[in-house]
Motif scaffolding. Structure first.
Motif, PDB file in Angstrom:
ATOM      1  N   TYR A  63      39.413  50.762  33.302  1.00  0.00           N
ATOM      2  CA  TYR A  63      38.157  50.293  33.889  1.00  0.00           C
ATOM      3  C   TYR A  63      38.269  50.212  35.407  1.00  0.00           C
ATOM      4  O   TYR A  63      37.367  50.643  36.130  1.00  0.00           O
ATOM      5  CB  TYR A  63      37.784  48.925  33.313  1.00  0.00           C
ATOM      6  CG  TYR A  63      36.634  48.279  34.042  1.00  0.00           C
ATOM      7  CD1 TYR A  63      35.336  48.745  33.862  1.00  0.00           C
ATOM      8  CD2 TYR A  63      36.845  47.243  34.945  1.00  0.00           C
ATOM      9  CE1 TYR A  63      34.273  48.170  34.546  1.00  0.00           C
ATOM     10  CE2 TYR A  63      35.791  46.666  35.634  1.00  0.00           C
ATOM     11  CZ  TYR A  63      34.519  47.133  35.428  1.00  0.00           C
ATOM     12  OH  TYR A  63      33.480  46.570  36.115  1.00  0.00           O
ATOM     13  N   LEU A  64      39.364  49.636  35.899  1.00  0.00           N
ATOM     14  CA  LEU A  64      39.518  49.480  37.346  1.00  0.00           C
ATOM     15  C   LEU A  64      39.608  50.829  38.060  1.00  0.00           C
ATOM     16  O   LEU A  64      39.072  51.001  39.158  1.00  0.00           O
ATOM     17  CB  LEU A  64      40.749  48.629  37.660  1.00  0.00           C
ATOM     18  CG  LEU A  64      40.656  47.160  37.251  1.00  0.00           C
ATOM     19  CD1 LEU A  64      41.990  46.455  37.467  1.00  0.00           C
ATOM     20  CD2 LEU A  64      39.539  46.451  38.001  1.00  0.00           C
ATOM     21  N   ARG A 117      35.836  52.545  37.616  1.00  0.00           N
ATOM     22  CA  ARG A 117      34.616  51.752  37.763  1.00  0.00           C
ATOM     23  C   ARG A 117      33.653  52.268  38.821  1.00  0.00           C
ATOM     24  O   ARG A 117      32.455  52.118  38.688  1.00  0.00           O
ATOM     25  CB  ARG A 117      34.951  50.300  38.031  1.00  0.00           C
ATOM     26  CG  ARG A 117      35.526  50.067  39.392  1.00  0.00           C
ATOM     27  CD  ARG A 117      35.739  48.609  39.668  1.00  0.00           C
ATOM     28  NE  ARG A 117      36.414  48.521  40.959  1.00  0.00           N
ATOM     29  CZ  ARG A 117      37.315  47.657  41.259  1.00  0.00           C
ATOM     30  NH1 ARG A 117      37.662  46.771  40.375  1.00  0.00           N
ATOM     31  NH2 ARG A 117      37.870  47.665  42.443  1.00  0.00           N
ATOM     32  N   TYR A 143      46.026  45.208  26.770  1.00  0.00           N
ATOM     33  CA  TYR A 143      45.019  44.697  27.690  1.00  0.00           C
ATOM     34  C   TYR A 143      45.109  45.409  29.041  1.00  0.00           C
ATOM     35  O   TYR A 143      44.092  45.805  29.610  1.00  0.00           O
ATOM     36  CB  TYR A 143      45.185  43.186  27.880  1.00  0.00           C
ATOM     37  CG  TYR A 143      44.229  42.627  28.892  1.00  0.00           C
ATOM     38  CD1 TYR A 143      42.884  42.464  28.587  1.00  0.00           C
ATOM     39  CD2 TYR A 143      44.657  42.283  30.169  1.00  0.00           C
ATOM     40  CE1 TYR A 143      41.996  41.971  29.514  1.00  0.00           C
ATOM     41  CE2 TYR A 143      43.775  41.782  31.108  1.00  0.00           C
ATOM     42  CZ  TYR A 143      42.453  41.625  30.780  1.00  0.00           C
ATOM     43  OH  TYR A 143      41.576  41.142  31.710  1.00  0.00           O
ATOM     44  N   ARG A 191      43.635  48.901  28.980  1.00  0.00           N
ATOM     45  CA  ARG A 191      42.165  48.884  28.927  1.00  0.00           C
ATOM     46  C   ARG A 191      41.561  48.486  30.272  1.00  0.00           C
ATOM     47  O   ARG A 191      40.656  49.138  30.771  1.00  0.00           O
ATOM     48  CB  ARG A 191      41.681  47.940  27.835  1.00  0.00           C
ATOM     49  CG  ARG A 191      41.948  48.478  26.462  1.00  0.00           C
ATOM     50  CD  ARG A 191      41.383  47.548  25.409  1.00  0.00           C
ATOM     51  NE  ARG A 191      41.609  48.081  24.088  1.00  0.00           N
ATOM     52  CZ  ARG A 191      40.740  48.835  23.432  1.00  0.00           C
ATOM     53  NH1 ARG A 191      39.598  49.136  23.978  1.00  0.00           N
ATOM     54  NH2 ARG A 191      41.021  49.290  22.246  1.00  0.00           N
ATOM     55  N   ILE A 192      42.062  47.429  30.854  1.00  0.00           N
ATOM     56  CA  ILE A 192      41.513  46.971  32.133  1.00  0.00           C
ATOM     57  C   ILE A 192      41.886  47.947  33.255  1.00  0.00           C
ATOM     58  O   ILE A 192      41.100  48.148  34.186  1.00  0.00           O
ATOM     59  CB  ILE A 192      41.953  45.520  32.457  1.00  0.00           C
ATOM     60  CG1 ILE A 192      41.063  44.918  33.559  1.00  0.00           C
ATOM     61  CG2 ILE A 192      43.390  45.450  32.887  1.00  0.00           C
ATOM     62  CD1 ILE A 192      39.698  44.594  33.117  1.00  0.00           C
TER      63      ILE A 192
END
Length: 99
Positions: free
Chosen positions: A25-26, A29, A18, A21-22
């Motif tokens: 993105y962060l 973004r 997790y 993946r996050i």
């Protein structure tokens, strides 16, 4: 009943998955990726899959080598979503048949 070390290992693996993946993105973004960076990001899942199966290319087990050949042939004609289950089923069936 599942043992505590196994449960903690599963939870740690889920957390790391997790977070990666996050984290991606962060980090990305607010950025617009160029064509080269986009190509790298699109190739990454395939690279990870190759890293997982590459050791089987030197396997002494005939079942693994045959499953690799079947998976490779499927990959020439089918999308990745179909190739992964074909490879899994081929490996399981051949290991069961050939030992």
């Amino acid at each position: 009943m599942i043992s505590l070390p196994v449960l903690l290992t599963i939870l740690a693996m889920a957390a790391v998955t997790y977070l990666t993946r996050i984290g991606g993105y962060l980090v990305l973004r607010n950025r617009t990726l160029g064509p080269r960076a986009t190509a790298v990001m699109e190739a990454a899942p395939g690279c990870v899959l190759i890293a997982v199966i590459a050791p089987h290319f030197v396997s002494p087990r005939p079942a693994d080598l045959l499953a690799l050949a079947i998976t490779f042939l499927a990959a020439l004609r089918l999308p990745m979503l179909a190739v992964v289950p074909i490879g899994i089923v081929a490996a399981a069936a051949l290991r069961w048949l050939l030992g």
